[in-house]
Motif scaffolding. Structure first.
Motif, PDB file in Angstrom:
ATOM      1  N   MET A 135       0.801  -1.074   0.090  1.00 60.27           N
ATOM      2  CA  MET A 135      -0.086  -0.066   0.008  1.00 60.27           C
ATOM      3  C   MET A 135       0.884   1.272   0.057  1.00 60.27           C
ATOM      4  O   MET A 135       1.754   1.574   0.845  1.00 60.27           O
ATOM      5  CB  MET A 135      -1.031   0.068   1.185  1.00 60.27           C
ATOM      6  CG  MET A 135      -1.897   1.301   1.465  1.00 60.27           C
ATOM      7  SD  MET A 135      -3.255   1.016   0.001  1.00 60.27           S
ATOM      8  CE  MET A 135      -2.892   2.547  -0.815  1.00 60.27           C
ATOM      9  N   ILE A 136       0.890   2.082  -1.114  1.00 57.78           N
ATOM     10  CA  ILE A 136       1.747   3.317  -1.342  1.00 57.78           C
ATOM     11  C   ILE A 136       0.794   4.405  -0.847  1.00 57.78           C
ATOM     12  O   ILE A 136      -0.238   4.753  -1.657  1.00 57.78           O
ATOM     13  CB  ILE A 136       2.226   3.409  -2.432  1.00 57.78           C
ATOM     14  CG1 ILE A 136       3.297   2.041  -2.732  1.00 57.78           C
ATOM     15  CG2 ILE A 136       2.805   4.680  -2.732  1.00 57.78           C
ATOM     16  CD1 ILE A 136       3.503   2.118  -4.364  1.00 57.78           C
ATOM     17  N   TRP A 161       3.854   2.229   2.888  1.00 52.76           N
ATOM     18  CA  TRP A 161       4.865   3.167   2.702  1.00 52.76           C
ATOM     19  C   TRP A 161       4.106   4.351   2.601  1.00 52.76           C
ATOM     20  O   TRP A 161       2.884   4.496   1.774  1.00 52.76           O
ATOM     21  CB  TRP A 161       5.690   2.983   1.518  1.00 52.76           C
ATOM     22  CG  TRP A 161       6.478   4.017   1.148  1.00 52.76           C
ATOM     23  CD1 TRP A 161       7.767   4.249   1.572  1.00 52.76           C
ATOM     24  CD2 TRP A 161       6.328   5.286   0.505  1.00 52.76           C
ATOM     25  NE1 TRP A 161       8.411   5.448   1.495  1.00 52.76           N
ATOM     26  CE2 TRP A 161       7.503   6.089   0.442  1.00 52.76           C
ATOM     27  CE3 TRP A 161       5.179   5.694  -0.122  1.00 52.76           C
ATOM     28  CZ2 TRP A 161       7.526   7.516   0.045  1.00 52.76           C
ATOM     29  CZ3 TRP A 161       5.097   7.118  -0.795  1.00 52.76           C
ATOM     30  CH2 TRP A 161       6.341   7.904  -0.543  1.00 52.76           C
ATOM     31  N   GLY A 162       4.545   5.447   3.422  1.00 50.88           N
ATOM     32  CA  GLY A 162       4.145   6.748   3.386  1.00 50.88           C
ATOM     33  C   GLY A 162       5.396   7.836   3.326  1.00 50.88           C
ATOM     34  O   GLY A 162       6.427   7.395   3.971  1.00 50.88           O
ATOM     35  N   ARG A 163       5.039   8.971   2.728  1.00 50.82           N
ATOM     36  CA  ARG A 163       6.254   9.969   2.886  1.00 50.82           C
ATOM     37  C   ARG A 163       6.614  10.194   4.413  1.00 50.82           C
ATOM     38  O   ARG A 163       7.536  10.491   4.885  1.00 50.82           O
ATOM     39  CB  ARG A 163       5.602  11.389   2.413  1.00 50.82           C
ATOM     40  CG  ARG A 163       5.716  11.088   0.912  1.00 50.82           C
ATOM     41  CD  ARG A 163       5.394  12.430   0.179  1.00 50.82           C
ATOM     42  NE  ARG A 163       5.101  12.232  -1.348  1.00 50.82           N
ATOM     43  CZ  ARG A 163       5.693  12.090  -2.110  1.00 50.82           C
ATOM     44  NH1 ARG A 163       6.968  11.786  -1.935  1.00 50.82           N
ATOM     45  NH2 ARG A 163       5.364  11.849  -3.563  1.00 50.82           N
ATOM     46  N   ARG A 186      10.218   1.876   5.033  1.00 43.42           N
ATOM     47  CA  ARG A 186      10.699   3.151   4.659  1.00 43.42           C
ATOM     48  C   ARG A 186      11.044   3.840   3.209  1.00 43.42           C
ATOM     49  O   ARG A 186      11.068   4.801   2.762  1.00 43.42           O
ATOM     50  CB  ARG A 186      11.938   3.637   5.466  1.00 43.42           C
ATOM     51  CG  ARG A 186      11.822   3.368   7.067  1.00 43.42           C
ATOM     52  CD  ARG A 186      12.943   3.858   7.665  1.00 43.42           C
ATOM     53  NE  ARG A 186      12.906   3.810   9.233  1.00 43.42           N
ATOM     54  CZ  ARG A 186      12.131   4.847   9.975  1.00 43.42           C
ATOM     55  NH1 ARG A 186      11.935   5.740   9.017  1.00 43.42           N
ATOM     56  NH2 ARG A 186      12.239   4.534  11.248  1.00 43.42           N
ATOM     57  N   TYR A 187      10.971   2.508   2.371  1.00 38.67           N
ATOM     58  CA  TYR A 187      11.228   2.616   0.904  1.00 38.67           C
ATOM     59  C   TYR A 187      10.380   1.584   0.094  1.00 38.67           C
ATOM     60  O   TYR A 187      10.460   0.636   0.370  1.00 38.67           O
ATOM     61  CB  TYR A 187      12.983   2.728   0.649  1.00 38.67           C
ATOM     62  CG  TYR A 187      13.804   3.344   1.392  1.00 38.67           C
ATOM     63  CD1 TYR A 187      13.946   4.626   1.043  1.00 38.67           C
ATOM     64  CD2 TYR A 187      14.452   2.721   2.482  1.00 38.67           C
ATOM     65  CE1 TYR A 187      14.771   5.284   1.791  1.00 38.67           C
ATOM     66  CE2 TYR A 187      15.306   3.716   3.165  1.00 38.67           C
ATOM     67  CZ  TYR A 187      15.604   4.835   3.065  1.00 38.67           C
ATOM     68  OH  TYR A 187      16.400   5.734   3.882  1.00 38.67           O
ATOM     69  N   ILE A 188       9.751   2.441  -0.901  1.00 44.89           N
ATOM     70  CA  ILE A 188       8.934   1.541  -1.801  1.00 44.89           C
ATOM     71  C   ILE A 188       9.739   0.343  -2.220  1.00 44.89           C
ATOM     72  O   ILE A 188       9.449  -0.956  -2.511  1.00 44.89           O
ATOM     73  CB  ILE A 188       8.402   2.455  -3.123  1.00 44.89           C
ATOM     74  CG1 ILE A 188       7.331   3.418  -2.238  1.00 44.89           C
ATOM     75  CG2 ILE A 188       7.698   1.505  -4.101  1.00 44.89           C
ATOM     76  CD1 ILE A 188       6.915   4.408  -3.354  1.00 44.89           C
ATOM     77  N   GLU A 189      11.159   0.733  -2.672  1.00 49.00           N
ATOM     78  CA  GLU A 189      11.842  -0.281  -3.503  1.00 49.00           C
ATOM     79  C   GLU A 189      12.102  -1.673  -2.856  1.00 49.00           C
ATOM     80  O   GLU A 189      12.575  -2.782  -3.183  1.00 49.00           O
ATOM     81  CB  GLU A 189      13.072   0.348  -3.865  1.00 49.00           C
ATOM     82  CG  GLU A 189      13.122   1.421  -4.861  1.00 49.00           C
ATOM     83  CD  GLU A 189      12.702   2.768  -4.424  1.00 49.00           C
ATOM     84  OE1 GLU A 189      12.554   2.899  -3.316  1.00 49.00           O
ATOM     85  OE2 GLU A 189      12.523   3.528  -5.124  1.00 49.00           O
ATOM     86  N   PRO A 207       5.622  10.241 -10.646  1.00 48.57           N
ATOM     87  CA  PRO A 207       5.469   8.726 -10.571  1.00 48.57           C
ATOM     88  C   PRO A 207       6.143   8.095  -9.042  1.00 48.57           C
ATOM     89  O   PRO A 207       7.307   8.767  -8.784  1.00 48.57           O
ATOM     90  CB  PRO A 207       5.949   8.218 -11.665  1.00 48.57           C
ATOM     91  CG  PRO A 207       6.150   9.036 -12.461  1.00 48.57           C
ATOM     92  CD  PRO A 207       6.330  10.626 -11.928  1.00 48.57           C
ATOM     93  N   LEU A 208       5.391   7.117  -8.371  1.00 46.79           N
ATOM     94  CA  LEU A 208       6.118   6.494  -7.550  1.00 46.79           C
ATOM     95  C   LEU A 208       6.135   4.961  -7.719  1.00 46.79           C
ATOM     96  O   LEU A 208       6.893   4.271  -7.095  1.00 46.79           O
ATOM     97  CB  LEU A 208       4.957   6.592  -6.411  1.00 46.79           C
ATOM     98  CG  LEU A 208       4.940   8.067  -5.494  1.00 46.79           C
ATOM     99  CD1 LEU A 208       3.603   8.015  -4.819  1.00 46.79           C
ATOM    100  CD2 LEU A 208       6.131   8.473  -5.127  1.00 46.79           C
TER     101      LEU A 208
END
Length: 319
Positions: A135-136, A161-163, A186-189, A207-208
């Motif tokens: 979930m972004i 993930w969130g900012r 902490r990181y989408i990747e 883009p994310l």
């Protein structure tokens, strides 16, 4: 004439069963009895925040039964006032007499129907054994999207993930009693290449979800990026995926995730596999094999709002 009833966010929160709501929305898309004019979309200056506010007017009616209109404002900088970015109300009417039957708070109605719509698409497009979700985004939609997706697929592991990492932790706490494990990242990747479903609901202008990280068999659910200049996926993600939208009428022009690739020639209208009307009519355009990458872009549709309003009104009145 009876006075109109008021259905607040608390009632909607406590009385949502996602499998039931998804079924209501699916029925509306498959039967196509609801008439939906093009929604009004207006942007106007907001001098105090230096960011435009968007006003959406979304009418729909089912002749001889019910009708309604949702009035929504989206103010991206509302965090300055400790308020949700989305504010609105739903006006629910008798389609024969025009009598006002109910006024509903639109915050939860919108969040629930949006999440249910994404899950409906996922029921056709994600792998049946999909067990992991990224979930972004950590806004009001995030918790609902997780719950809705988990109602149609055997989700066992969720990553958020969130900012703001602390907000991701809050969602973890709110979902602590669910049958699946929820973990902030902490990181989408860290997880984007590993999960079966990627759901993205943000106000990002850039883009994310990057195509370079996508792997065979994934399903991408894009819910944010509600203007033609915003996008959550890059060109490579669009190129690698079989693309679906909620409706052709709005989906081709209202979000940058589709409008920008169309404008740049990365995507052609004929490349889009179908919309929810096609999927719900069993047009045999769903996922073709376990390695296909599917992508669903949702911009919202007034049919979904009316279906949700019907659902909550029936519960409130025991009809």
């Amino acid at each position: 004439m009876a006075n109109p009833i008021f259905i607040d966010d608390t009632f909607i929160e406590k009385n949502t069963q996602f499998p039931e709501l998804i079924s209501e929305i699916k029925h509306s898309f498959s039967h196509q009895k609801t008439i939906v004019p093009v929604r009004h979309h207006h942007d106007f200056p907001n001098p105090q925040t230096q960011a435009d506010t968007t006003l959406l007017l979304m009418p729909a009616w089912n002749p001889g039964k019910n009708s309604g209109i949702k009035v929504v404002s989206i103010s991206p900088e509302n965090h300055q006032f400790d308020l949700p970015s989305i504010q609105g109300s739903y006006i629910y009417l008798d389609a024969t007499t025009g009598v006002l039957k109910a006024i509903m708070e639109a915050k939860n109605l919108t969040a629930k129907r949006t999440a249910a719509t994404s899950a409906l698409a996922s029921s056709f497009l994600s792998k049946e054994d999909a067990s992991s979700l990224l979930m972004i985004g950590t806004g009001a939609l995030s918790k609902n999207l997780i719950q809705a997706h988990a109602s149609v697929r055997p989700i066992k592991q969720v990553y958020v993930w969130g900012r703001n990492y602390e907000k991701a932790g809050q969602i973890v706490s709110e979902l602590a009693k669910e049958d699946y494990t929820v973990t902030p990242i902490r990181y989408i990747e860290e997880k984007i290449s590993e999960v079966d479903i990627i759901s993205c609901a943000t106000l990002s202008k850039n883009p994310l979800v990057f195509g370079q990280f996508l792997t065979p068999g994934q399903h991408i659910d894009l819910v944010g990026a509600y203007t033609p200049t915003m996008r959550e996926s890059d060109d490579l993600a669009i190129e690698k995926a079989s693309v679906y939208i909620d409706t052709f009428e709005a989906g081709l022009k209202e979000s940058g995730d589709i409008a920008i690739p169309l404008k740049n020639g990365i995507l052609k209208e004929g490349d889009i596999k179908g919309d929810l009307f096609n999927l719900c009519k069993n047009d045999r355009i769903e996922r073709q094999d376990a390695n296909e990458i599917t992508l669903f872009k949702s911009v919202g549709h007034a049919l979904e709002d009316l279906a949700a309003a019907d659902y909550y009104y029936k519960q409130f009145t025991d009809e």
